[in-house]
Design a protein around this motif. Structure first.
Motif, PDB file in Angstrom:
ATOM      1  N   PRO A 140       0.636  -0.860  -0.154  1.00  0.00           N
ATOM      2  CA  PRO A 140      -0.139   0.126  -0.358  1.00  0.00           C
ATOM      3  C   PRO A 140       1.189   1.190   0.353  1.00  0.00           C
ATOM      4  O   PRO A 140       0.581   2.359  -0.747  1.00  0.00           O
ATOM      5  CB  PRO A 140      -0.768   0.349   1.179  1.00  0.00           C
ATOM      6  CG  PRO A 140      -1.056  -2.025   1.690  1.00  0.00           C
ATOM      7  CD  PRO A 140       0.383  -2.670   1.259  1.00  0.00           C
ATOM      8  N   ASP A 143       1.663   1.891  -3.155  1.00  0.00           N
ATOM      9  CA  ASP A 143       0.310   1.719  -4.713  1.00  0.00           C
ATOM     10  C   ASP A 143       0.522   3.839  -4.476  1.00  0.00           C
ATOM     11  O   ASP A 143       0.013   4.485  -5.199  1.00  0.00           O
ATOM     12  CB  ASP A 143      -0.545   1.604  -3.889  1.00  0.00           C
ATOM     13  CG  ASP A 143      -0.331  -0.016  -4.967  1.00  0.00           C
ATOM     14  OD1 ASP A 143       0.096  -0.196  -5.915  1.00  0.00           O
ATOM     15  OD2 ASP A 143      -0.766  -0.960  -4.295  1.00  0.00           O
ATOM     16  N   ALA A 147       0.808   6.768  -6.717  1.00  0.00           N
ATOM     17  CA  ALA A 147      -0.929   7.482  -6.833  1.00  0.00           C
ATOM     18  C   ALA A 147      -0.530   8.723  -6.984  1.00  0.00           C
ATOM     19  O   ALA A 147      -1.219  10.061  -7.269  1.00  0.00           O
ATOM     20  CB  ALA A 147      -1.778   7.389  -6.241  1.00  0.00           C
ATOM     21  N   HIS A 169       5.214  -7.339  -3.786  1.00  0.00           N
ATOM     22  CA  HIS A 169       3.762  -7.029  -3.615  1.00  0.00           C
ATOM     23  C   HIS A 169       3.983  -6.393  -6.110  1.00  0.00           C
ATOM     24  O   HIS A 169       2.621  -7.076  -6.466  1.00  0.00           O
ATOM     25  CB  HIS A 169       3.938  -5.721  -3.455  1.00  0.00           C
ATOM     26  CG  HIS A 169       2.972  -4.662  -4.104  1.00  0.00           C
ATOM     27  ND1 HIS A 169       1.573  -4.486  -3.175  1.00  0.00           N
ATOM     28  CD2 HIS A 169       2.555  -3.391  -4.628  1.00  0.00           C
ATOM     29  CE1 HIS A 169       0.424  -4.188  -3.469  1.00  0.00           C
ATOM     30  NE2 HIS A 169       1.405  -3.078  -4.270  1.00  0.00           N
ATOM     31  N   ARG A 193       5.233   1.881 -12.115  1.00  0.00           N
ATOM     32  CA  ARG A 193       3.862   1.889 -12.080  1.00  0.00           C
ATOM     33  C   ARG A 193       3.220   2.594 -13.205  1.00  0.00           C
ATOM     34  O   ARG A 193       3.744   3.651 -13.569  1.00  0.00           O
ATOM     35  CB  ARG A 193       3.417   2.556 -10.715  1.00  0.00           C
ATOM     36  CG  ARG A 193       1.966   2.669 -10.846  1.00  0.00           C
ATOM     37  CD  ARG A 193       1.749   1.292 -10.001  1.00  0.00           C
ATOM     38  NE  ARG A 193      -0.288   1.577 -10.261  1.00  0.00           N
ATOM     39  CZ  ARG A 193      -0.619   0.679  -8.993  1.00  0.00           C
ATOM     40  NH1 ARG A 193      -0.225  -0.211  -8.241  1.00  0.00           N
ATOM     41  NH2 ARG A 193      -2.105   1.012  -8.957  1.00  0.00           N
ATOM     42  N   GLY A 196      -2.170   1.486 -14.247  1.00  0.00           N
ATOM     43  CA  GLY A 196      -2.786   0.643 -12.346  1.00  0.00           C
ATOM     44  C   GLY A 196      -1.868  -1.019 -12.255  1.00  0.00           C
ATOM     45  O   GLY A 196      -1.702  -1.651 -11.267  1.00  0.00           O
ATOM     46  N   ASP A 197      -0.676  -1.077 -12.723  1.00  0.00           N
ATOM     47  CA  ASP A 197      -0.062  -1.859 -13.244  1.00  0.00           C
ATOM     48  C   ASP A 197       0.909  -1.533 -12.755  1.00  0.00           C
ATOM     49  O   ASP A 197       2.025  -0.867 -13.073  1.00  0.00           O
ATOM     50  CB  ASP A 197      -0.443  -2.511 -14.613  1.00  0.00           C
ATOM     51  CG  ASP A 197      -1.948  -3.141 -14.855  1.00  0.00           C
ATOM     52  OD1 ASP A 197      -2.194  -3.780 -13.723  1.00  0.00           O
ATOM     53  OD2 ASP A 197      -1.924  -2.303 -15.990  1.00  0.00           O
ATOM     54  N   TRP A 198       1.385  -2.956 -12.365  1.00  0.00           N
ATOM     55  CA  TRP A 198       3.168  -2.990 -11.867  1.00  0.00           C
ATOM     56  C   TRP A 198       4.259  -3.249 -12.791  1.00  0.00           C
ATOM     57  O   TRP A 198       3.734  -4.585 -13.111  1.00  0.00           O
ATOM     58  CB  TRP A 198       3.299  -3.156 -10.517  1.00  0.00           C
ATOM     59  CG  TRP A 198       3.270  -2.387  -9.245  1.00  0.00           C
ATOM     60  CD1 TRP A 198       1.883  -2.537  -8.272  1.00  0.00           C
ATOM     61  CD2 TRP A 198       3.994  -1.085  -8.928  1.00  0.00           C
ATOM     62  NE1 TRP A 198       2.169  -1.349  -7.973  1.00  0.00           N
ATOM     63  CE2 TRP A 198       2.454  -1.076  -7.154  1.00  0.00           C
ATOM     64  CE3 TRP A 198       5.134  -0.622  -9.175  1.00  0.00           C
ATOM     65  CZ2 TRP A 198       3.619   0.612  -7.226  1.00  0.00           C
ATOM     66  CZ3 TRP A 198       5.844   0.207  -8.706  1.00  0.00           C
ATOM     67  CH2 TRP A 198       4.894   0.686  -6.886  1.00  0.00           C
TER      68      TRP A 198
END
Length: 212
Positions: A140, A143, A147, A169, A193, A196-198
């Protein structure tokens, strides 16, 4: 429409710690980096200073070994940047077992040790964390940073456990698989990133060997 620029993460494991700390399971104790290795690893700091992108945002954990590593990279030629603290990228907390010798630690294990680590992936010391717990907080954090900083370059000086957790992750690996990743001191791991993907660009990059 052109694809959006990815948020690029450059994760570096801190320099090796002082010899006395290596005799115990130090976890997230605040131990110093080795002064002798600081001199011996000069070429590694120079390599990192040249390898990292200019103008990046820089983050460390609250532990001094990550901040000292950042300072050494700046001294090796990367333009000094403001350091921001990200506590969620700190090393695994070993609870009541933190600070004990490796032998005493082994005697307290409740599950078999991992082939490449002193304890199993699901081992959770009393009052501490398992590697799965570390993945649960690091994921998180990444992420959220992606963002908050879309399209930016982000350098994070962190720890072996938290960098393994970051790759786990990104690839949706379990904790046992994460322990199979080699993350050496002063190595570079790169994640991106994209939307929405790594994406994993590299793991455990090391400086070229210096000819003998």
């Amino acid at each position: 429409m052109p694809a959006p620029r990815p948020t690029r993460f450059f994760l570096i494991r801190h320099a090796i710690v002082e010899p006395s700390a290596r005799t115990v399971m130090y976890g997230d104790m605040d131990v110093a980096i080795c002064a002798l290795a600081l001199v011996q690893d000069a070429s590694a700091y120079q390599w990192l200073a040249a390898r990292l992108p200019p103008g990046a945002r820089w983050f460390t954990t609250p532990l001094s070994r990550t901040q000292a590593t950042a300072a050494a990279i700046f001294a090796a030629g990367y333009p000094a940047a403001a350091l921001e603290i990200e506590p969620r990228m700190v090393e695994q907390h070993l609870g009541e077992w933190q600070g004990i010798t490796h032998e005493a630690f082994t005697a307290r294990l409740t599950t078999p040790a991992h082939p490449f680590w002193p304890h199993g992936a699901e081992e959770k010391p009393p009052g501490g964390e398992s590697l799965a717990d570390v993945i649960g907080r690091v994921g998180p954090a990444l992420d959220g940073m992606a963002a908050d900083m879309p399209g930016q370059d982000v350098v994070i000086i962190a720890h072996g456990g938290s960098i393994r957790a970051a790759v786990a992750h990104a690839l949706r690996l379990d904790a046992h698989q994460a322990f199979q990743l080699s993350v050496k001191n002063l190595s570079l791991t790169r994640l991106e990133r994209v939307g929405g993907d790594w994406r994993v660009v590299s793991v455990n990059e090391e400086p070229p060997l210096t000819p003998a």
